[in-house]
Scaffold this motif. Structure first.
Motif, PDB file in Angstrom:
ATOM      1  N   LEU A   1       0.704  -1.130   0.016  1.00 36.61           N
ATOM      2  CA  LEU A   1      -0.023   0.187  -0.077  1.00 36.61           C
ATOM      3  C   LEU A   1       1.059   1.531   0.448  1.00 36.61           C
ATOM      4  O   LEU A   1       0.290   2.110  -0.850  1.00 36.61           O
ATOM      5  N   ALA A   2       1.468   1.441   0.824  1.00 35.20           N
ATOM      6  CA  ALA A   2       2.508   2.446   1.234  1.00 35.20           C
ATOM      7  C   ALA A   2       3.567   3.292   0.055  1.00 35.20           C
ATOM      8  O   ALA A   2       3.893   4.011  -0.755  1.00 35.20           O
ATOM      9  N   ASP A   3       4.013   1.567  -0.815  1.00 35.19           N
ATOM     10  CA  ASP A   3       4.624   1.535  -1.678  1.00 35.19           C
ATOM     11  C   ASP A   3       3.523   2.513  -3.621  1.00 35.19           C
ATOM     12  O   ASP A   3       4.074   3.220  -4.289  1.00 35.19           O
ATOM     13  N   VAL A   4       1.963   1.676  -3.051  1.00 32.37           N
ATOM     14  CA  VAL A   4       1.423   2.117  -3.804  1.00 32.37           C
ATOM     15  C   VAL A   4       0.572   3.888  -4.311  1.00 32.37           C
ATOM     16  O   VAL A   4       1.264   4.961  -5.025  1.00 32.37           O
ATOM     17  N   PHE A   5       1.505   4.428  -2.818  1.00 29.90           N
ATOM     18  CA  PHE A   5       1.004   5.955  -2.474  1.00 29.90           C
ATOM     19  C   PHE A   5       1.984   6.109  -2.775  1.00 29.90           C
ATOM     20  O   PHE A   5       1.833   7.902  -3.122  1.00 29.90           O
ATOM     21  N   ALA A   6       3.228   5.906  -2.976  1.00 29.26           N
ATOM     22  CA  ALA A   6       4.211   6.759  -3.039  1.00 29.26           C
ATOM     23  C   ALA A   6       4.534   6.712  -4.676  1.00 29.26           C
ATOM     24  O   ALA A   6       4.879   7.874  -5.217  1.00 29.26           O
ATOM     25  N   ALA A   7       4.803   5.931  -5.124  1.00 26.93           N
ATOM     26  CA  ALA A   7       5.076   5.857  -6.767  1.00 26.93           C
ATOM     27  C   ALA A   7       3.270   6.947  -7.767  1.00 26.93           C
ATOM     28  O   ALA A   7       3.869   7.973  -7.901  1.00 26.93           O
TER      29      ALA A   7
ATOM     30  N   GLN B   1      12.067   2.032  -9.089  1.00 28.45           N
ATOM     31  CA  GLN B   1      13.080   1.585  -9.110  1.00 28.45           C
ATOM     32  C   GLN B   1      13.360   0.971 -10.226  1.00 28.45           C
ATOM     33  O   GLN B   1      13.074  -0.570 -10.627  1.00 28.45           O
ATOM     34  N   PRO B   2      13.183   1.663 -11.886  1.00 23.72           N
ATOM     35  CA  PRO B   2      12.944   1.184 -12.540  1.00 23.72           C
ATOM     36  C   PRO B   2      13.986  -0.121 -13.047  1.00 23.72           C
ATOM     37  O   PRO B   2      15.179   0.763 -13.326  1.00 23.72           O
TER      38      PRO B   2
ATOM     39  N   SER C   1       8.660  -3.692  -9.848  1.00 30.37           N
ATOM     40  CA  SER C   1       7.345  -4.283 -10.192  1.00 30.37           C
ATOM     41  C   SER C   1       6.636  -3.621 -10.972  1.00 30.37           C
ATOM     42  O   SER C   1       7.158  -2.919 -11.469  1.00 30.37           O
ATOM     43  N   GLU C   2       5.864  -4.687 -11.766  1.00 30.28           N
ATOM     44  CA  GLU C   2       5.169  -4.371 -12.173  1.00 30.28           C
ATOM     45  C   GLU C   2       3.506  -3.633 -11.632  1.00 30.28           C
ATOM     46  O   GLU C   2       2.869  -2.402 -12.666  1.00 30.28           O
ATOM     47  N   GLY C   3       3.147  -4.026 -10.881  1.00 28.41           N
ATOM     48  CA  GLY C   3       2.084  -3.405  -9.943  1.00 28.41           C
ATOM     49  C   GLY C   3       2.590  -1.976  -9.674  1.00 28.41           C
ATOM     50  O   GLY C   3       1.801  -1.349  -9.596  1.00 28.41           O
ATOM     51  N   LEU C   4       3.985  -1.555  -9.093  1.00 26.07           N
ATOM     52  CA  LEU C   4       4.446  -0.013  -9.092  1.00 26.07           C
ATOM     53  C   LEU C   4       4.506   0.203 -10.145  1.00 26.07           C
ATOM     54  O   LEU C   4       4.096   1.631 -10.711  1.00 26.07           O
ATOM     55  N   GLY C   5       4.674  -0.084 -11.630  1.00 27.72           N
ATOM     56  CA  GLY C   5       4.406   0.597 -12.814  1.00 27.72           C
ATOM     57  C   GLY C   5       2.771   0.703 -13.093  1.00 27.72           C
ATOM     58  O   GLY C   5       3.129   1.982 -13.564  1.00 27.72           O
ATOM     59  N   TRP C   6       1.951  -0.089 -12.920  1.00 31.54           N
ATOM     60  CA  TRP C   6       0.332   0.582 -12.645  1.00 31.54           C
ATOM     61  C   TRP C   6       0.554   2.082 -12.031  1.00 31.54           C
ATOM     62  O   TRP C   6      -0.200   2.747 -12.538  1.00 31.54           O
TER      63      TRP C   6
END
Length: 284
Positions: A88-94, A134-135, A141-146
């Motif tokens: 959750l936190a990583d998604v909101f950061a991105a 971290q591309p 991860s694909e999730g962070l790309g989304w």
């Protein structure tokens, strides 16, 4: 001033809470992110319907309003897809690349004033996002790309909201974005309908209600205090998302994500504090 500040903290906690319920719905009940988005749009639209001002339905045929709603549709569907696999936190950061995208689009398309300092802060926030995502690295991860895609949609949505701010009342715009998104996602969502169960119904309702209440309280907070005073508090969502991620899923960001979060918070809060007051020489 303490009342709108308190309302902002509540609103910025409810929005990540809605996404937490959505993540639970996807990961524990096996539902599609598209189904979660669809239920959120329809339930939200029905909740807002009684508050739509007279004449508010007329804007539903405006192509600009439809385009703005499609930006929201893409953003919500993308962030829920990201939550399927990423913390959750990583998604909101991105996702919080969105305000930086909004600033750049506003400079290009709305002819808002360009500032080297603001541009530098946008670059700082972008660096923070790269550290989180971290591309090409081990943490990518694909999730962070989304999540990044969701942030880009959100930035376009914010710019469109500024573009249309004088064309309709906030409650009418709020209903339009939910109703149009619900209509657009219905044909595809019908292919992903899960079997009825109380956990599915409960989590879908909580996801929609928390998100809707957060955005609704946000509208009232902005009526009570200048937007420039409250804008830095939007980044409390990052703190709330981190806390919810730890409490519900037992996950905490790694050291690189903490660094990225700090840079994004610094960039966002400083940029918001630099915004001129209403009626100032530079009007946003």
């Amino acid at each position: 001033m303490w009342k709108p500040v308190l309302m902002m903290f509540v609103a910025m906690s409810l929005i990540p809470a809605g996404d937490t319920a959505g993540k639970l719905l996807i990961t524990t009940q096996g539902t599609s992110p598209l189904f979660v988005a669809w239920t959120r749009f329809w339930i939200g639209a029905l909740l807002v319907l009684p508050f739509v001002p007279r004449g508010g339905f007329a804007i539903l045929t405006d192509w600009r309003v439809i385009l703005r709603a499609l930006m929201l549709t893409g953003g919500i569907c993308s962030i829920l897809t990201a939550l399927q696999t990423a913390p959750l936190a990583d998604v909101f950061a991105a996702f919080f690349i969105g305000p930086s995208v909004s600033y750049l689009l506003a400079v290009v398309f709305l002819r808002e004033p360009f500032s080297l300092v603001r541009a530098g802060l946008v670059g700082l926030g972008f660096c923070g996002m790269l550290i989180v995502v971290q591309p090409g690295g081990a943490g990518a991860s694909e999730g962070l790309g989304w999540a990044v895609l969701a942030g880009c949609f959100y930035g376009a949505f914010l710019t469109a909201s500024r573009w249309l701010s004088s064309q309709a009342r906030p409650r009418a715009l709020l209903f339009s974005q939910l109703f149009i998104s619900a209509i657009v996602t219905t044909p595809a969502a019908l292919f992903f309908l899960p079997a009825f169960s109380w956990p599915v119904a409960g989590l879908a309702s909580l996801s929609a209600i928390f998100s809707m209440l957060g955005n609704f309280i946000l509208l009232f907070a902005y009526r009570m205090a200048p937007a420039t005073s409250l804008a830095p508090l939007i980044y409390f969502q990052l703190i709330a998302a981190t806390g919810l991620g730890w409490f519900v899923f037992g996950t905490l960001p790694d050291q690189w994500t903490w660094i990225g979060l700090a840079l994004i918070l610094l960039s966002g809060v400083a940029s918001a504090l630099l915004a001129p007051p209403p009626g100032g020489a530079q009007r946003r």
